[in-house]
Design a protein around this motif. Structure first.
Motif, PDB file in Angstrom:
ATOM      1  N   ASP A  29     -62.071 -13.043 -67.783  1.00 36.28           N
ATOM      2  CA  ASP A  29     -63.144 -12.052 -67.681  1.00 36.28           C
ATOM      3  C   ASP A  29     -62.758 -10.918 -66.743  1.00 36.28           C
ATOM      4  OD1 ASP A  29     -64.666 -13.481 -69.443  1.00 36.28           O
ATOM      5  OD2 ASP A  29     -65.999 -14.361 -67.923  1.00 36.28           O
ATOM      6  N   VAL A  30     -62.099 -11.262 -65.633  1.00 32.82           N
ATOM      7  CA  VAL A  30     -61.651 -10.226 -64.694  1.00 32.82           C
ATOM      8  C   VAL A  30     -60.638  -9.312 -65.368  1.00 32.82           C
ATOM      9  CG1 VAL A  30     -60.365  -9.793 -62.566  1.00 32.82           C
ATOM     10  CG2 VAL A  30     -62.141 -11.563 -62.615  1.00 32.82           C
ATOM     11  N   TYR A  31     -59.687  -9.899 -66.097  1.00 31.18           N
ATOM     12  CA  TYR A  31     -58.674  -9.098 -66.789  1.00 31.18           C
ATOM     13  C   TYR A  31     -59.293  -8.231 -67.876  1.00 31.18           C
ATOM     14  CZ  TYR A  31     -54.332 -10.723 -64.698  1.00 31.18           C
ATOM     15  OH  TYR A  31     -53.293 -10.931 -63.833  1.00 31.18           O
ATOM     16  N   ASN A  32     -60.355  -8.745 -68.502  1.00 32.97           N
ATOM     17  CA  ASN A  32     -61.027  -7.991 -69.571  1.00 32.97           C
ATOM     18  C   ASN A  32     -62.080  -7.021 -69.041  1.00 32.97           C
ATOM     19  OD1 ASN A  32     -59.529  -9.336 -71.546  1.00 32.97           O
ATOM     20  ND2 ASN A  32     -61.058 -10.990 -71.722  1.00 32.97           N
ATOM     21  N   GLY A  33     -62.350  -7.105 -67.741  1.00 31.31           N
ATOM     22  CA  GLY A  33     -63.367  -6.240 -67.157  1.00 31.31           C
ATOM     23  C   GLY A  33     -64.782  -6.652 -67.497  1.00 31.31           C
ATOM     24  N   THR A  34     -64.986  -7.946 -67.788  1.00 33.22           N
ATOM     25  CA  THR A  34     -66.323  -8.421 -68.175  1.00 33.22           C
ATOM     26  C   THR A  34     -66.779  -9.630 -67.356  1.00 33.22           C
ATOM     27  OG1 THR A  34     -65.325  -9.830 -69.883  1.00 33.22           O
ATOM     28  CG2 THR A  34     -66.045  -7.605 -70.549  1.00 33.22           C
ATOM     29  N   PRO A  35     -66.637  -9.608 -66.028  1.00 30.98           N
ATOM     30  CA  PRO A  35     -67.088 -10.763 -65.232  1.00 30.98           C
ATOM     31  C   PRO A  35     -68.602 -10.919 -65.314  1.00 30.98           C
ATOM     32  CG  PRO A  35     -66.571  -8.911 -63.796  1.00 30.98           C
ATOM     33  CD  PRO A  35     -66.112  -8.516 -65.166  1.00 30.98           C
ATOM     34  N   SER A  36     -69.076 -12.151 -65.274  1.00 28.35           N
ATOM     35  CA  SER A  36     -70.507 -12.421 -65.424  1.00 28.35           C
ATOM     36  C   SER A  36     -71.265 -12.329 -64.104  1.00 28.35           C
ATOM     37  CB  SER A  36     -70.716 -13.813 -66.028  1.00 28.35           C
ATOM     38  OG  SER A  36     -70.161 -14.807 -65.198  1.00 28.35           O
ATOM     39  N   MET A  37     -70.560 -12.148 -62.989  1.00 29.85           N
ATOM     40  CA  MET A  37     -71.220 -11.937 -61.706  1.00 29.85           C
ATOM     41  C   MET A  37     -70.329 -11.076 -60.822  1.00 29.85           C
ATOM     42  SD  MET A  37     -70.780 -15.611 -59.697  1.00 29.85           S
ATOM     43  CE  MET A  37     -71.686 -16.566 -60.903  1.00 29.85           C
ATOM     44  N   THR A  38     -70.950 -10.430 -59.855  1.00 24.80           N
ATOM     45  CA  THR A  38     -70.180  -9.599 -58.928  1.00 24.80           C
ATOM     46  C   THR A  38     -69.514 -10.484 -57.874  1.00 24.80           C
ATOM     47  OG1 THR A  38     -72.021  -9.309 -57.375  1.00 24.80           O
ATOM     48  CG2 THR A  38     -71.872  -7.747 -59.233  1.00 24.80           C
ATOM     49  N   MET A  39     -68.574  -9.909 -57.124  1.00 31.65           N
ATOM     50  CA  MET A  39     -67.918 -10.666 -56.070  1.00 31.65           C
ATOM     51  C   MET A  39     -68.915 -11.044 -54.974  1.00 31.65           C
ATOM     52  SD  MET A  39     -64.865 -11.388 -56.800  1.00 31.65           S
ATOM     53  CE  MET A  39     -64.325 -11.957 -55.188  1.00 31.65           C
ATOM     54  N   GLU A  40     -69.892 -10.167 -54.718  1.00 26.95           N
ATOM     55  CA  GLU A  40     -70.906 -10.478 -53.718  1.00 26.95           C
ATOM     56  C   GLU A  40     -71.749 -11.675 -54.155  1.00 26.95           C
ATOM     57  OE1 GLU A  40     -70.272  -7.468 -54.869  1.00 26.95           O
ATOM     58  OE2 GLU A  40     -69.377  -6.562 -53.063  1.00 26.95           O
ATOM     59  N   GLU A  41     -72.134 -11.691 -55.435  1.00 20.93           N
ATOM     60  CA  GLU A  41     -72.914 -12.820 -55.954  1.00 20.93           C
ATOM     61  C   GLU A  41     -72.084 -14.106 -55.926  1.00 20.93           C
ATOM     62  OE1 GLU A  41     -75.764 -10.477 -59.190  1.00 20.93           O
ATOM     63  OE2 GLU A  41     -73.767 -11.208 -59.789  1.00 20.93           O
ATOM     64  N   ALA A  42     -70.815 -13.983 -56.259  1.00 22.73           N
ATOM     65  CA  ALA A  42     -69.938 -15.159 -56.258  1.00 22.73           C
ATOM     66  C   ALA A  42     -69.785 -15.714 -54.848  1.00 22.73           C
ATOM     67  CB  ALA A  42     -68.568 -14.785 -56.830  1.00 22.73           C
ATOM     68  N   ARG A  43     -69.609 -14.811 -53.868  1.00 21.84           N
ATOM     69  CA  ARG A  43     -69.455 -15.255 -52.485  1.00 21.84           C
ATOM     70  C   ARG A  43     -70.708 -15.948 -51.984  1.00 21.84           C
ATOM     71  NH1 ARG A  43     -68.053 -10.815 -50.572  1.00 21.84           N
ATOM     72  NH2 ARG A  43     -70.096 -10.061 -49.918  1.00 21.84           N
ATOM     73  N   ASP A  44     -71.888 -15.375 -52.290  1.00 25.61           N
ATOM     74  CA  ASP A  44     -73.144 -15.974 -51.854  1.00 25.61           C
ATOM     75  C   ASP A  44     -73.344 -17.355 -52.459  1.00 25.61           C
ATOM     76  OD1 ASP A  44     -73.656 -13.709 -50.391  1.00 25.61           O
ATOM     77  OD2 ASP A  44     -75.065 -12.839 -51.847  1.00 25.61           O
ATOM     78  N   TYR A  45     -73.019 -17.469 -53.741  1.00 31.31           N
ATOM     79  CA  TYR A  45     -73.171 -18.765 -54.415  1.00 31.31           C
ATOM     80  C   TYR A  45     -72.219 -19.801 -53.818  1.00 31.31           C
ATOM     81  CZ  TYR A  45     -73.334 -22.314 -58.053  1.00 31.31           C
ATOM     82  OH  TYR A  45     -73.476 -23.503 -58.720  1.00 31.31           O
ATOM     83  N   TYR A  46     -70.984 -19.390 -53.600  1.00 32.62           N
ATOM     84  CA  TYR A  46     -69.972 -20.309 -53.057  1.00 32.62           C
ATOM     85  C   TYR A  46     -70.392 -20.809 -51.673  1.00 32.62           C
ATOM     86  CZ  TYR A  46     -65.481 -22.054 -51.353  1.00 32.62           C
ATOM     87  OH  TYR A  46     -64.483 -22.846 -50.835  1.00 32.62           O
ATOM     88  N   LEU A  47     -70.831 -19.897 -50.809  1.00 27.69           N
ATOM     89  CA  LEU A  47     -71.238 -20.286 -49.464  1.00 27.69           C
ATOM     90  C   LEU A  47     -72.448 -21.207 -49.490  1.00 27.69           C
ATOM     91  CD1 LEU A  47     -70.780 -16.904 -47.548  1.00 27.69           C
ATOM     92  CD2 LEU A  47     -69.330 -18.944 -47.421  1.00 27.69           C
ATOM     93  N   ALA A  48     -73.388 -20.930 -50.392  1.00 25.32           N
ATOM     94  CA  ALA A  48     -74.574 -21.780 -50.505  1.00 25.32           C
ATOM     95  C   ALA A  48     -74.191 -23.188 -50.951  1.00 25.32           C
ATOM     96  CB  ALA A  48     -75.572 -21.171 -51.492  1.00 25.32           C
ATOM     97  N   GLU A  49     -73.287 -23.273 -51.917  1.00 28.26           N
ATOM     98  CA  GLU A  49     -72.851 -24.577 -52.412  1.00 28.26           C
ATOM     99  C   GLU A  49     -72.098 -25.353 -51.336  1.00 28.26           C
ATOM    100  OE1 GLU A  49     -73.059 -26.413 -55.523  1.00 28.26           O
ATOM    101  OE2 GLU A  49     -74.826 -25.143 -55.385  1.00 28.26           O
ATOM    102  N   LYS A  50     -71.232 -24.668 -50.577  1.00 26.29           N
ATOM    103  CA  LYS A  50     -70.464 -25.332 -49.533  1.00 26.29           C
ATOM    104  C   LYS A  50     -71.391 -25.821 -48.425  1.00 26.29           C
ATOM    105  CE  LYS A  50     -66.603 -25.786 -49.443  1.00 26.29           C
ATOM    106  NZ  LYS A  50     -65.745 -26.864 -50.008  1.00 26.29           N
ATOM    107  N   THR A  51     -72.381 -25.004 -48.096  1.00 30.51           N
ATOM    108  CA  THR A  51     -73.343 -25.402 -47.066  1.00 30.51           C
ATOM    109  C   THR A  51     -74.102 -26.646 -47.505  1.00 30.51           C
ATOM    110  OG1 THR A  51     -73.612 -23.124 -46.311  1.00 30.51           O
ATOM    111  CG2 THR A  51     -75.361 -24.684 -45.742  1.00 30.51           C
TER     112      THR A  51
END
Length: 217
Positions: free
Chosen positions: A58-80
């Motif tokens: 998706d990144v290579y195609n320019g069609t990611p389903s979430m932004t990097m900010e959304e991905a970071r927030d989700y990752y931190l929430a899951e790790k917490t």
């Protein structure tokens, strides 16, 4: 540049498995993909590799389903959440084992595990309310035995005590001496207490002498 090369290699290795690599670029990409794959295995072996590959495409195609900010927030929430759940399980096992090793320790419904070293006055234990005040001497330590706070005299409203301490103070009575382990959920939970040096998800031990309780009618 190095990061881009790593993920380019991994993207190449995410497609149909190549049995014959026709160009030096493909070979280099595959080698880098191997390194990235081993790194991911060390980070988390439960990752869904298909989802990882889909994200890279998706990144290579320019069609990611979430932004990097959304991905970071989700990752931190899951790790917490993961760290919190793991800490809760550890504390539950620790206190369960403690109460088995030392039968003087009693566990409350909330998980507080305490033993009475000297029983106090029991005449008002069932009638304590939020307006009562207590004066205590105490030592606060963490699971590793490090002293965080030590005080000869602390006066506070009963309602201002940690929930876990309230339980034991009410049961022990005026003049009592007790030792209590408070799991993080009835102490400072995921927030911790920076002023006291208490980290998130930290189980605490209180050694408390109740010097005086003033009961308010």
């Amino acid at each position: 540049m190095a990061v881009a090369l790593l993920f380019a290699g991994f993207a190449a290795s995410c497609g149909k498995r190549t049995t014959k690599l026709s160009a030096d670029t493909d070979t280099l990409s595959y080698v880098v993909g191997l390194n990235v794959g081993h790194t991911l295995m060390e980070m988390d072996s439960t990752l869904n590799i298909e989802a990882v590959c889909a994200a890279i495409r998706d990144v290579y195609n320019g069609t990611p389903s979430m932004t990097m900010e959304e991905a970071r927030d989700y990752y931190l929430a899951e790790k917490t959440y993961f760290v919190h759940e793991k800490a809760q399980a550890h504390q539950e096992q620790y206190l369960s084992d403690l109460s088995k090793r030392d039968r003087k320790y009693v566990r409350t419904r909330s998980g507080v595990t305490y033993k009475i070293l000297r029983l106090g006055d029991q005449s008002h234990t069932t009638s304590m309310n939020s307006r009562d005040t207590v004066k205590i001497a105490y030592r606060l330590t963490d699971e590793q035995g490090r002293t965080l706070v030590e005080s000869d005299t602390l006066r506070a409203s009963y309602r201002d005590l940690l929930k876990g301490l309230q339980e034991v103070v009410r049961l022990a009575g005026d003049g009592a001496h007790f030792n209590a382990w408070l799991p993080s959920k009835v102490a400072y939970d995921v927030d911790g207490n920076e002023e006291l040096g208490v980290g998130a998800n930290t189980m605490l031990n209180y050694d408390v002498e109740i010097l005086e309780i003033k009961y308010r009618k």
